[in-house]
Scaffold this motif. Structure first.
Motif, PDB file in Angstrom:
ATOM      1  N   LEU B  44      48.337  71.177  52.443  1.00 41.31           N
ATOM      2  CA  LEU B  44      48.071  70.482  51.228  1.00 41.31           C
ATOM      3  C   LEU B  44      48.160  71.778  49.876  1.00 41.31           C
ATOM      4  O   LEU B  44      47.844  72.917  50.430  1.00 41.31           O
ATOM      5  CB  LEU B  44      46.980  69.856  50.809  1.00 41.31           C
ATOM      6  N   ASN B  45      48.893  71.643  48.814  1.00 39.19           N
ATOM      7  CA  ASN B  45      49.101  72.734  48.084  1.00 39.19           C
ATOM      8  C   ASN B  45      48.928  72.377  46.528  1.00 39.19           C
ATOM      9  O   ASN B  45      48.777  70.875  46.407  1.00 39.19           O
ATOM     10  CB  ASN B  45      50.338  73.548  48.310  1.00 39.19           C
ATOM     11  N   PRO B  46      49.110  73.090  45.366  1.00 35.45           N
ATOM     12  CA  PRO B  46      48.675  72.697  44.090  1.00 35.45           C
ATOM     13  C   PRO B  46      49.758  71.650  43.798  1.00 35.45           C
ATOM     14  O   PRO B  46      49.255  70.643  42.814  1.00 35.45           O
ATOM     15  CB  PRO B  46      48.901  74.063  43.437  1.00 35.45           C
ATOM     16  N   ASN B  47      50.828  71.558  44.192  1.00 35.58           N
ATOM     17  CA  ASN B  47      51.885  70.431  43.772  1.00 35.58           C
ATOM     18  C   ASN B  47      51.763  69.475  44.712  1.00 35.58           C
ATOM     19  O   ASN B  47      52.095  68.252  44.123  1.00 35.58           O
ATOM     20  CB  ASN B  47      53.259  71.070  43.716  1.00 35.58           C
ATOM     21  N   TYR B  48      51.381  69.497  45.847  1.00 31.95           N
ATOM     22  CA  TYR B  48      51.040  68.235  46.653  1.00 31.95           C
ATOM     23  C   TYR B  48      49.674  68.215  47.170  1.00 31.95           C
ATOM     24  O   TYR B  48      49.209  68.201  48.127  1.00 31.95           O
ATOM     25  CB  TYR B  48      51.955  68.499  48.062  1.00 31.95           C
ATOM     26  N   PRO B  49      48.799  67.634  46.205  1.00 32.61           N
ATOM     27  CA  PRO B  49      47.503  67.581  46.355  1.00 32.61           C
ATOM     28  C   PRO B  49      46.829  66.355  47.326  1.00 32.61           C
ATOM     29  O   PRO B  49      45.896  66.402  47.913  1.00 32.61           O
ATOM     30  CB  PRO B  49      46.961  67.319  44.939  1.00 32.61           C
ATOM     31  N   MET B  50      47.883  65.462  47.411  1.00 34.16           N
ATOM     32  CA  MET B  50      47.509  64.382  48.369  1.00 34.16           C
ATOM     33  C   MET B  50      48.579  64.384  49.198  1.00 34.16           C
ATOM     34  O   MET B  50      49.924  64.415  49.067  1.00 34.16           O
ATOM     35  CB  MET B  50      47.672  62.940  47.653  1.00 34.16           C
ATOM     36  N   MET B 352      57.385  66.651  42.981  1.00 34.77           N
ATOM     37  CA  MET B 352      56.203  67.180  42.379  1.00 34.77           C
ATOM     38  C   MET B 352      56.265  68.505  41.868  1.00 34.77           C
ATOM     39  O   MET B 352      55.302  69.322  41.412  1.00 34.77           O
ATOM     40  CB  MET B 352      55.027  67.676  43.784  1.00 34.77           C
TER      41      MET B 352
END
Lengths: 302, 393
Positions: B44-50, B352
């Motif tokens: 997970l990363n800032p643009n793909y939080p889910m 995203m």
């Protein structure tokens, strides 16, 4: 069971019509409950920004955030972060417009929307639109689901990926640290080029229009944030040859994202009529079928 | 009509050992997730939080547990009691499914120890608020709906091991009360369960509408909640068929094809209605053209559609419905279709923003597999010691 076929169809027709009426409401977006006074915000004039990053430093200082190593080995070199993160609430970057080839510096931080998607999305209501204009986060409520991060059109809220007990972090418009003490935001105060102006949103809008009117050759006539996503407390100006989209400010619509989801939610649950109506309709069908099965002498089910 | 009985077979088989292996794998990764943060396990990363834990464990988990309310709807509410044998397994698997969804949510919440905040801090504007409440209430309803099986097997026969033995009387008294009360109130729970399912199955479809600039137009529609509900209703009977087929195979039971083949006749109707609504919506919004622009979005869309359209057509044919393997494959296709649909809305169809990509990490896969294994483990435990499956002669 006092329900016969005719009554049953009556019940079904009435409840069905009710449910349809409720479901059709999403089509008309209900008006946002916006505060009469939008509060304070900032005007970021990208034509004036010289890219010195004094605002970034001031932000780190006032929010007591650590410096960020941007190299692979993690060393904290004198360098600038590449993107917003849990320890970087604001960022200056140079962007180049692909069409004209012109470049400009622009500041990135929370837009402090008038009708914030993060606030609408948060199931525990951890986000608050303060009367002073800031959108703030309450760590005492947040359960860390990160739906706010999905909801934000600008991908502003950040999550502490490397902590066992993580916070959501983002620009607070210096709400607790300075605003409520009568001081402007730290970034605006420190800006040597007057590129960041702190003030009341109405005043900032007037100022932005005045600048455009005084130097139409220097500015794009549009004030970004006046209406985008329902309006934001941080407004932007740009050069005529550098489109807002190339600055990471896409041409979003003027309706705030929560208007659709909230009208669907509130339509489906209007005065709890639709769920109760469906409950009653299903109950009617169940009673009808039980009676029919009994009349058939059906002993299929004991 | 025959009666449901506990299988009372051998529990610890090599297959169960395999399940335990997957559960242990998940436990290892969950240590890092809970004590060293998401960054140590997930991509997970800032643009793909889910990520997959939401798209699969929660969104697909809820959809694939739809067998419970759809079977309730068909058997109890529409009075098709000839399918009665399918009801208990469906309600059991729904209960297990929702329990796993609850656990998966705990795994995915950064501040999991605040999960109870949903009870006291209310934001009625939030789609997730409605999902959380419906799932909580429906899990409780499913627990109640499973009580009769426990009563039937253990009333007046409570014998807990060891020190727990001193609670035998108390537990038995509870079962006696439950037995008396259930007959009178069960119907209200049945109705409540269906209404709650309508609520959160549809609201999961509203969830990503908060991000109009991220979700692709092939999936971004104000009718998304209705489409989610309709696809859940279509996948419900498919899950019942899927589970019954596997139970027949793994527990060496006689084929139930006469029953599940007959039950499967609902699938093309439900699926057909969903597909009509899906294409009607696309055409009405003028978004159908986007399905013919080559690229990830269009491919993902057509995979989703193929997985729905093929079984929809096939199951209209009696020869497919009453052929064990063909029926099973058709059911699998519908299930995969719903999985792809949920992934498309929650991950693949979401743009995203620049700079980041996401593909689940080994740890994320391990935890998801662990959950699935735990679900199967619980199912075997339940059918072994509770009267869930019908007696066969």
């Amino acid at each position: 069971m006092g329900i016969n076929r005719r009554n049953f169809f009556k019940v079904a027709a009435v409840t069905g019509a009710g449910a349809c009426a409720a479901l059709s409401t999403p089509a008309q977006a209900s008006g946002p409950a916006l505060p009469a006074d939008p509060g304070y915000g900032m005007l970021n004039d990208s034509t004036r920004c010289i890219g010195c990053k004094a605002c970034q430093t001031a932000c780190k200082k006032v929010n007591e955030l650590p410096s960020e190593g941007t190299l692979e080995d993690g060393g904290a070199l004198y360098d600038s972060p590449r993107a917003l993160s849990d320890s970087t609430y604001t960022l200056i970057k140079m962007h180049r417009d692909e069409q004209s080839g012109e470049a400009t510096f622009v500041k990135q931080q929370c837009m402090h929307c008038l009708d914030p998607a993060c606030k609408s999305a948060c199931l525990v209501g951890a986000f608050v639109k303060e009367k002073e204009g800031a959108v703030t986060w309450d760590g005492g409520k947040c359960m860390g689901c990160r739906y706010c991060m999905v909801a934000c059109p600008y991908n502003v809220p950040q999550f502490e990926w490397h902590k066992a007990i993580p916070d959501i972090s983002k620009c607070t418009l210096c709400h607790d640290t300075r605003l409520t003490k009568g001081k402007p935001t730290a970034c605006a105060e420190v800006c040597p080029a007057d590129a960041i102006t702190f003030g009341h949103r109405d005043e900032l809008l007037r100022m932005a229009r005045a600048r455009i009117a005084a130097h139409p050759e220097k500015y794009d006539p549009h004030v970004y944030g006046e209406n985008e996503v329902g309006g934001t407390n941080v407004l932007y100006l740009t050069k005529p040859k550098v489109g807002f989209a190339s600055l990471g400010l896409p041409a979003f619509g003027y309706i705030a994202p929560p208007r659709l989801t909230e009208s669907i939610q509130h339509g489906v649950f209007k005065y709890f009529i639709p769920p109760v109506a469906i409950y009653a309709a299903l109950g009617g069908i169940l009673a009808f079928n039980q009676r029919r099965n009994k009349l058939k002498g059906g002993t299929e089910h004991e | 009509m025959s009666k449901a009985v506990a299988l009372r077979g051998k529990f610890w088989t090599p297959n169960v050992a395999l399940l335990v292996f997957f559960m242990a794998g998940a436990a290892v990764f969950s240590y890092f997730r809970f004590f060293h943060g998401f960054g140590s396990v997930t991509n997970l990363n800032p643009n793909y939080p889910m990520g997959m834990w939401i798209a699969f464990d929660v969104a697909c988990g809820v959809a694939l547990a739809a067998g419970g309310f759809t079977t309730c709807l068909i058997v109890e509410i529409f009075g098709k009691h000839k399918y009665h044998a399918l009801l208990r397994p469906a309600i059991l698997t729904a209960f297990i499914g929702y329990m796993l969804v609850g656990m998966a949510v705990m795994f995915d919440l950064g501040r999991w120890y605040y999960i109870w905040h949903a009870l006291i801090y209310w934001n009625g504007n939030s789609v997730l608020f409605e999902v959380a409440w419906c799932v909580m209430l429906y899990l409780s309803v499913l627990a109640v709906e499973n009580v009769p099986a426990v009563v039937e097997e253990y009333k007046d026969k409570v014998s807990l091991p060891g020190l727990l033995g001193r609670f035998n009387g108390l537990v038995n008294a509870f079962l006696q009360v439950a037995d008396k009360v259930m007959g009178k109130v069960a119907v209200f729970f049945v109705l409540g369960g269906v209404v709650l399912s309508f609520g959160h199955q549809s609201s999961l479809g509203t969830m990503m509408l908060i991000a109009p600039y991220k979700l692709h137009e092939l999936w971004f529609t104000p009718w998304s909640p209705l489409l989610f509900l309709m696809s859940a209703i279509a996948v419900g009977p498919s899950m019942v068929v899927f589970e019954a087929s596997l139970a027949t195979y793994f527990f060496n039971r006689k084929s139930e094809i006469h029953l599940i083949g007959d039950f499967a006749k609902f699938i093309p109707w439900f699926l057909g209605a969903f597909l009509l609504a899906r294409f009607g919506d696309l055409a009405w919004r003028g978004a159908l053209a986007a399905a013919f622009v080559p690229g990830t979005y269009a491919y993902a869309f057509w995979v989703e559609m193929a997985l729905f359209i093929i079984p929809c057509a096939a199951l209209m044919n009696k020869g497919v419905r009453f052929h064990g393997v063909k029926l099973f494959l058709a059911a699998c296709s519908v299930i995969l279709g719903v999985v792809v649909y949920r992934f498309n809305v929650f991950l693949i169809g979401m743009d995203m923003g620049p700079g980041w990509n996401y593909f689940p990490s080994v740890g994320e896969f391990a935890v998801t597999f662990g959950f699935v294994a735990f679900g199967v483990f619980l199912y075997k435990l339940a059918v072994n010691y509770l009267p869930i499956l019908e007696q066969q002669h």
